[in-house]
Enzyme design. Structure first.
Site, mmCIF file in Angstrom:
data_model
loop_
_atom_site.group_PDB
_atom_site.id
_atom_site.type_symbol
_atom_site.label_atom_id
_atom_site.label_comp_id
_atom_site.label_asym_id
_atom_site.label_seq_id
_atom_site.Cartn_x
_atom_site.Cartn_y
_atom_site.Cartn_z
ATOM 1 N N ARG A 45 44.734 4.914 50.896
ATOM 2 C CA ARG A 45 45.674 3.850 50.490
ATOM 3 C C ARG A 45 45.359 2.551 51.216
ATOM 4 O O ARG A 45 44.726 2.537 52.277
ATOM 5 C CB ARG A 45 47.115 4.279 50.746
ATOM 6 C CG ARG A 45 47.433 4.607 52.172
ATOM 7 C CD ARG A 45 48.839 5.173 52.284
ATOM 8 N NE ARG A 45 49.037 5.996 53.444
ATOM 9 C CZ ARG A 45 50.004 6.908 53.553
ATOM 10 N NH1 ARG A 45 50.850 7.096 52.563
ATOM 11 N NH2 ARG A 45 50.125 7.612 54.651
ATOM 12 N N GLU A 56 52.325 -0.256 52.367
ATOM 13 C CA GLU A 56 51.140 0.385 51.787
ATOM 14 C C GLU A 56 51.195 0.397 50.262
ATOM 15 O O GLU A 56 52.277 0.498 49.674
ATOM 16 C CB GLU A 56 51.067 1.842 52.274
ATOM 17 C CG GLU A 56 50.932 1.941 53.772
ATOM 18 C CD GLU A 56 51.239 3.339 54.312
ATOM 19 O OE1 GLU A 56 50.644 3.689 55.333
ATOM 20 O OE2 GLU A 56 52.063 4.060 53.737
ATOM 21 N N THR A 84 63.811 4.105 57.199
ATOM 22 C CA THR A 84 62.440 3.978 57.720
ATOM 23 C C THR A 84 61.457 3.831 56.569
ATOM 24 O O THR A 84 60.526 3.030 56.636
ATOM 25 C CB THR A 84 62.090 5.241 58.554
ATOM 26 O OG1 THR A 84 62.977 5.282 59.682
ATOM 27 C CG2 THR A 84 60.648 5.220 59.036
ATOM 28 N N ARG A 112 58.992 14.661 46.975
ATOM 29 C CA ARG A 112 57.569 15.056 46.831
ATOM 30 C C ARG A 112 56.949 15.389 48.188
ATOM 31 O O ARG A 112 56.056 16.224 48.285
ATOM 32 C CB ARG A 112 56.790 14.016 46.045
ATOM 33 C CG ARG A 112 56.337 12.741 46.780
ATOM 34 C CD ARG A 112 55.105 12.971 47.626
ATOM 35 N NE ARG A 112 54.324 11.788 47.878
ATOM 36 C CZ ARG A 112 54.049 11.326 49.085
ATOM 37 N NH1 ARG A 112 54.514 11.884 50.179
ATOM 38 N NH2 ARG A 112 53.275 10.269 49.210
ATOM 39 N N VAL A 224 54.386 15.937 59.747
ATOM 40 C CA VAL A 224 54.698 15.023 58.644
ATOM 41 C C VAL A 224 54.784 13.560 59.099
ATOM 42 O O VAL A 224 54.484 12.636 58.347
ATOM 43 C CB VAL A 224 56.050 15.446 57.988
ATOM 44 C CG1 VAL A 224 56.492 14.474 56.906
ATOM 45 C CG2 VAL A 224 55.942 16.851 57.406
ATOM 46 N N ASP A 227 51.465 9.462 60.365
ATOM 47 C CA ASP A 227 50.922 9.073 59.063
ATOM 48 C C ASP A 227 50.390 7.654 59.054
ATOM 49 O O ASP A 227 50.351 6.994 58.026
ATOM 50 C CB ASP A 227 51.996 9.265 57.971
ATOM 51 C CG ASP A 227 53.258 8.462 58.254
ATOM 52 O OD1 ASP A 227 53.329 7.809 59.325
ATOM 53 O OD2 ASP A 227 54.174 8.465 57.423
ATOM 54 N N SER A 290 49.872 16.316 57.421
ATOM 55 C CA SER A 290 50.369 15.599 56.238
ATOM 56 C C SER A 290 50.448 14.092 56.504
ATOM 57 O O SER A 290 51.002 13.662 57.520
ATOM 58 C CB SER A 290 51.766 16.153 55.917
ATOM 59 O OG SER A 290 52.481 15.278 55.084
ATOM 60 N N VAL A 291 49.882 13.313 55.578
ATOM 61 C CA VAL A 291 50.064 11.856 55.673
ATOM 62 C C VAL A 291 50.693 11.285 54.397
ATOM 63 O O VAL A 291 51.208 10.166 54.404
ATOM 64 C CB VAL A 291 48.726 11.112 55.974
ATOM 65 C CG1 VAL A 291 48.230 11.434 57.371
ATOM 66 C CG2 VAL A 291 47.656 11.422 54.944
HETATM 67 P P1 NAD Z 1 63.954 8.757 59.820
HETATM 68 O O1 NAD Z 1 63.839 7.511 60.638
HETATM 69 O O2 NAD Z 1 65.041 8.860 58.813
HETATM 70 O O3 NAD Z 1 64.065 10.047 60.778
HETATM 71 C C1 NAD Z 1 63.249 10.227 61.903
HETATM 72 C C2 NAD Z 1 64.059 10.997 62.924
HETATM 73 O O4 NAD Z 1 63.203 11.350 64.029
HETATM 74 C C3 NAD Z 1 65.217 10.201 63.507
HETATM 75 O O5 NAD Z 1 66.430 10.893 63.314
HETATM 76 C C4 NAD Z 1 64.857 10.045 64.986
HETATM 77 O O6 NAD Z 1 65.996 10.060 65.833
HETATM 78 C C5 NAD Z 1 63.984 11.289 65.209
HETATM 79 N N1 NAD Z 1 63.101 11.223 66.350
HETATM 80 C C6 NAD Z 1 62.364 10.188 66.802
HETATM 81 N N2 NAD Z 1 61.649 10.550 67.891
HETATM 82 C C7 NAD Z 1 61.946 11.850 68.126
HETATM 83 C C8 NAD Z 1 61.522 12.791 69.093
HETATM 84 N N3 NAD Z 1 60.661 12.458 70.062
HETATM 85 N N4 NAD Z 1 62.005 14.052 69.047
HETATM 86 C C9 NAD Z 1 62.908 14.408 68.074
HETATM 87 N N5 NAD Z 1 63.350 13.535 67.122
HETATM 88 C C10 NAD Z 1 62.869 12.293 67.151
HETATM 89 O O7 NAD Z 1 62.527 8.929 59.117
HETATM 90 P P2 NAD Z 1 62.173 9.857 57.878
HETATM 91 O O8 NAD Z 1 62.301 9.112 56.604
HETATM 92 O O9 NAD Z 1 62.874 11.166 58.039
HETATM 93 O O10 NAD Z 1 60.611 10.058 58.132
HETATM 94 C C11 NAD Z 1 60.161 10.831 59.215
HETATM 95 C C12 NAD Z 1 58.688 10.572 59.411
HETATM 96 O O11 NAD Z 1 57.963 11.085 58.289
HETATM 97 C C13 NAD Z 1 58.325 9.104 59.511
HETATM 98 O O12 NAD Z 1 57.386 8.949 60.550
HETATM 99 C C14 NAD Z 1 57.709 8.773 58.166
HETATM 100 O O13 NAD Z 1 56.769 7.726 58.251
HETATM 101 C C15 NAD Z 1 57.054 10.091 57.844
HETATM 102 N N6 NAD Z 1 56.838 10.334 56.414
HETATM 103 C C16 NAD Z 1 55.704 10.991 56.078
HETATM 104 C C17 NAD Z 1 55.467 11.310 54.763
HETATM 105 C C18 NAD Z 1 54.243 12.087 54.401
HETATM 106 O O14 NAD Z 1 53.941 12.219 53.218
HETATM 107 N N7 NAD Z 1 53.538 12.629 55.368
HETATM 108 C C19 NAD Z 1 56.378 10.918 53.768
HETATM 109 C C20 NAD Z 1 57.557 10.292 54.137
HETATM 110 C C21 NAD Z 1 57.792 10.011 55.475
#
Ligand code: NAD
Length: 343
Positions: A45, A56, A84, A112, A224, A227, A290-291
């Site tokens: 991406r 992105e 986020t 997804r 997850v 990323d 996973s990214v």
């Molecule tokens: P979010 O901000 O809603 O939730 C993240 C949570 O992690 C928060 O509740 C925060 O308090 C907690 N957190 C932070 N540091 C921590 C730690 N050290 N220990 C325990 N908990 C901790 O974000 P989200 O929408 O749930 O996304 C989570 C992550 O997944 C993000 O980094 C996002 O970029 C990533 N993501 C990846 C994909 C993928 O396809 N791989 C898709 C969507 C989101």
């Protein structure tokens, strides 16, 4: 006309169909896309980085449909009442290049992403996996739980978040599920005894949340939240002990837990196409780095296009009487006899 799927439309559609059913259908749709791996025109991406986040664009196409997602990653957003991750998607007809569908993709991304974790769990986690450790109980967490629960007979969820309010929210949302919910006071406590671990935190930094001492033979890990360049969740010393599964190696080398490493990995399509088993032994530790890959969005948007009927259609592409006379569309109508034109 372009089909428009806004947030209320998607909410109504998922509510009618049921979240678990949607997750199961998306898991199958995404796996079917991985089976057709060679048919897609793929690229990592395009990411525009800022100190506090990233925006992105994620394009991919097969011979009939082109898909592109706009998505951000701003870990500081929740403190300002914003998410986020927020996203929009577009699906186009390759034959004409005309857009078919414009959709909200924030909810669809959570669905997804969870379906993609579940797809890898289907092939890599031990069949008897009953305990899920969930680290980071933010926006993705409930979706991850339900999707993985579709694939394995989960009984206990051990969950941990640095923010107690996020843990309360998760416990509230999952209260009606037939699951033993065990709030944990630390990462170590949550991971202890888990068959499957999903780490979904949001910190734009190199974290070392999962260390080698926490690994257990036969464990499956979904990483997850790592990323983005400079954003990882696992101690790099964990990686050599794992059988690492990725979506699309050129992108994961830039963004995933393996960024900066030359460790061997397996792209998931090899497993989807039966070229190797997901789990090579009952003792193996499998890691899904996973990214988020555009192919998953392509599958999700196509699934939505095929299944969500009756959405509003909007006039986003001009329908000129003469397609080479776009200019005429911006001219005032010819004045009626005896009256000045008004427009
Ligand atoms: P979010 O901000 O809603 O939730 C993240 C949570 O992690 C928060 O509740 C925060 O308090 C907690 N957190 C932070 N540091 C921590 C730690 N050290 N220990 C325990 N908990 C901790 O974000 P989200 O929408 O749930 O996304 C989570 C992550 O997944 C993000 O980094 C996002 O970029 C990533 N993501 C990846 C994909 C993928 O396809 N791989 C898709 C969507 C989101």
């Amino acid at each position: 006309m372009v089909r428009l799927i806004d947030v209320p439309t998607l909410q109504r559609f998922v509510a009618r169909r049921g979240v678990e059913t949607v997750l199961a259908e998306l898991t199958d749709a995404i796996e079917a896309a991985y089976v057709r791996w060679d048919e897609f025109d793929k690229s990592p991406r395009h990411a525009t980085h800022f100190d506090h986040g990233v925006i992105e664009l994620m394009p991919v196409a097969d011979a009939t449909r082109y898909a592109c997602k706009y998505v951000n990653g701003h870990p500081g957003n929740p403190k300002d009442g914003r998410m986020t991750v927020a996203a929009l998607g577009i699906l186009s007809d390759v034959a004409s290049g005309y857009p078919l569908l414009v959709s909200e993709m924030t909810l669809l991304t959570a669905l997804r992403t969870a379906a993609t974790s579940a797809m890898v769990v289907r092939h890599c986690a031990r069949p008897d996996s009953q305990t899920l450790a969930l680290i980071g109980t933010g926006a993705q967490s409930e979706f991850q739980t339900l999707a993985i629960g579709n694939e394995r007979p989960l009984r206990q969820i051990r969950f941990y978040d640095v923010d107690p309010a996020a843990m309360e929210k998760y416990a509230h949302n999952m209260a009606e599920q037939n699951l033993e919910l065990l709030p944990c006071a630390s990462f170590d406590e949550a991971v202890a005894g888990a068959d499957v671990v999903t780490v979904a935190t949001a910190i734009k930094d190199h974290q070392s949340l999962l260390t080698p001492a926490m690994l257990r033979p036969g464990m499956h890990i979904n990483a997850v939240g790592g990323d983005c360049p400079g954003k990882t969740e696992l101690d790099p010393a964990v990686l050599p002990a794992c059988d690492i599964i990725v979506e699309y190696e050129p992108q994961t080398r830039i963004e995933g837990e393996i960024q900066g490493s030359d460790l061997a990995v397996t792209e998931f399509h090899e497993i989807a196409r039966g070229r190797r088993a997901g789990r090579l032994s009952s003792e193996a530790i499998t890691l899904f780095d996973s990214v988020g890959f555009a192919l998953e969005d392509h599958a999700a948007l196509n699934w939505l296009y095929a299944n969500l009927r009756g959405a509003t259609e909007v006039n986003l592409i001009p329908d000129a009487d003469d397609p080479r006379d776009l200019f005429a569309m911006l001219q005032p109508p010819a004045p009626a006899y005896g009256r000045a034109a008004s427009f």
